[in-house]
Design a protein around this motif. Structure first.
Motif, short mmCIF file in Angstrom:
data_model
loop_
_atom_site.label_atom_id
_atom_site.label_comp_id
_atom_site.label_asym_id
_atom_site.label_seq_id
_atom_site.Cartn_x
_atom_site.Cartn_y
_atom_site.Cartn_z
N LEU A 95 0.83 -1.20 0.00
CA LEU A 95 0.00 0.00 0.00
C LEU A 95 0.87 1.25 0.00
N GLU A 140 -1.20 7.73 -1.47
CA GLU A 140 -2.45 7.65 -2.22
C GLU A 140 -3.66 7.94 -1.34
N SER A 154 -10.68 8.26 -0.04
CA SER A 154 -9.71 7.50 -0.83
C SER A 154 -9.16 6.33 -0.02
N GLN A 172 -11.85 3.51 0.18
CA GLN A 172 -11.97 2.75 -1.06
C GLN A 172 -10.77 1.84 -1.28
N LYS A 173 -9.58 2.37 -1.08
CA LYS A 173 -8.37 1.58 -1.37
C LYS A 173 -8.17 0.45 -0.36
N ASP A 196 -10.80 -2.22 -1.16
CA ASP A 196 -10.41 -3.00 -2.34
C ASP A 196 -9.31 -4.00 -2.00
N LYS A 197 -8.37 -3.57 -1.15
CA LYS A 197 -7.27 -4.46 -0.79
C LYS A 197 -7.77 -5.66 0.00
#
Length: 251
Positions: free
Chosen positions: A113, A117, A123, A126-127, A130-131
């Protein structure tokens, strides 16, 4: 919550509900350290901690069985994903029994990661979602899934014998699993969840929740054991130092 100290905790998407309890953030905009008291809540927290002028730190915090006073320095921005115990085996994939009441600092390349970002909470949400979705297992032992679902929905009040009967998993096997992966017995974990359930009552000024405490004295002793103060003092929550209680009061 004290002005200048911002926090937010959101529930996960439905596909993560068996493994994740919440995704959150806090930011200390105060000119001084913010005192907080961490209370045992049955969660396993993965922090992404950024202090001005220092590299990102990734910290995995094990289950807690006692309150801990901490200080958040000025300027700190932290993001956190709070896991349910089932995630220890299936998402983190290694036991955390060795870090009860403590933490383990992980490598900065954990899960590949990139903290840069995470420009804002949305953000990050979401990230990190998703991970974790990418790490979801193809197979989960349904005994374990049912076990944790029942523990959570009953706020730790379902007897061990009943949990064993309804999962088809012996109490000895369950306790072996808990001690190996989490570092606590099933009974100890359920006691923490029962304390946590009482916090929502205390937040509303109900100082003797209708939970399975034998009497008022027993309830007060349990609250003091896990928070360090009696229910009345916990309800006052001076300076919003009991962050979990502050969140409950806002919900």
């Amino acid at each position: 919550m004290e002005p200048g100290f911002h926090l937010r905790f959101d529930p996960p998407t439905d596909d993560l509900a068996d493994f994740v309890e919440s995704i959150g953030t806090f930011h200390n905009n105060l000119p001084n350290d913010k005192e907080i008291v961490v209370l045992p809540d049955g969660r396993v927290d993965l922090f992404f901690w950024k202090q001005p002028g220092e590299p990102i730190r990734i910290i995995l915090i094990g289950l807690e069985t006692e309150p801990e006073q901490r200080f958040v320095p000025p300027g700190v921005m932290a993001y956190v994903i709070s896991f349910k115990p089932l995630a220890v085996e299936y998402i983190l994939k290694y036991p955390i029994a060795a870090i009860v009441n403590t933490a383990r600092e992980l490598n900065n390349d954990f899960w590949d990661l990139d903290f840069t970002e995470f420009t804002d909470f949305n953000s990050f949400y979401q990230k990190i979602s998703d991970k974790v979705i990418s790490l979801l297992p193809e197979f989960v032992d349904e005994r374990k899934r049912r076990l944790f679902q029942m523990i959570y929905t009953s706020s730790g009040e379902m007897p061990v014998s009943e949990l064993s009967d309804k999962t088809g998993w012996s109490s000895r096997q369950i306790n072996r699993y808990f001690n190996q992966w989490l570092g606590l017995s099933l009974k100890a974990y359920c006691t923490i969840l029962r304390f946590r359930a009482s916090l929502s009552h205390i937040a509303r000024g109900k100082l003797f929740p209708k939970l399975s405490f034998s009497d008022q004295n027993h309830f007060i002793k349990q609250v003091k054991k896990f928070s360090g103060v009696v229910p009345k003092e916990l309800n006052k929550n001076k300076n919003d130092r009991f962050v979990l209680l502050s969140v409950l009061k806002r919900s």
